[in-house]
Design a protein around this motif. Structure first.
Motif: not given
Length: 69
Positions: A19-45
């Motif tokens: 349960g702790h591992e799943i919680d940590a994975a979901l937290c990292v996924a959520g923070l990654t989604a926030i970071a990607v959507t709030s930053s400017k688009p990269s050249a790869a995108v």
């Protein structure tokens, strides 16, 4: 974990750790989604970065490295 009988303590511990591992994975996924959507688009995108251009005739392409013989 004091409510769990001694013979089931391994199972309870494994379930809590999972349960702790799943919680940590979901937290990292959520923070990654926030970071990607709030930053400017990269050249790869956007496709405007290095390597996205076509080869122009008249210019030589970079030669690949080979082992010396």
């Amino acid at each position: 974990m004091g409510d769990v009988p001694a013979e089931s303590s391994g199972l309870a511990s494994g379930l809590m750790m999972t349960g702790h591992e799943i919680d940590a994975a979901l937290c990292v996924a959520g923070l990654t989604a926030i970071a990607v959507t709030s930053s400017k688009p990269s050249a790869a995108v956007t496709g405007h970065g290095h390597g996205a251009h076509r080869h122009r005739p008249g210019r030589s392409r970079r030669k690949t490295w080979r082992f010396p013989r």
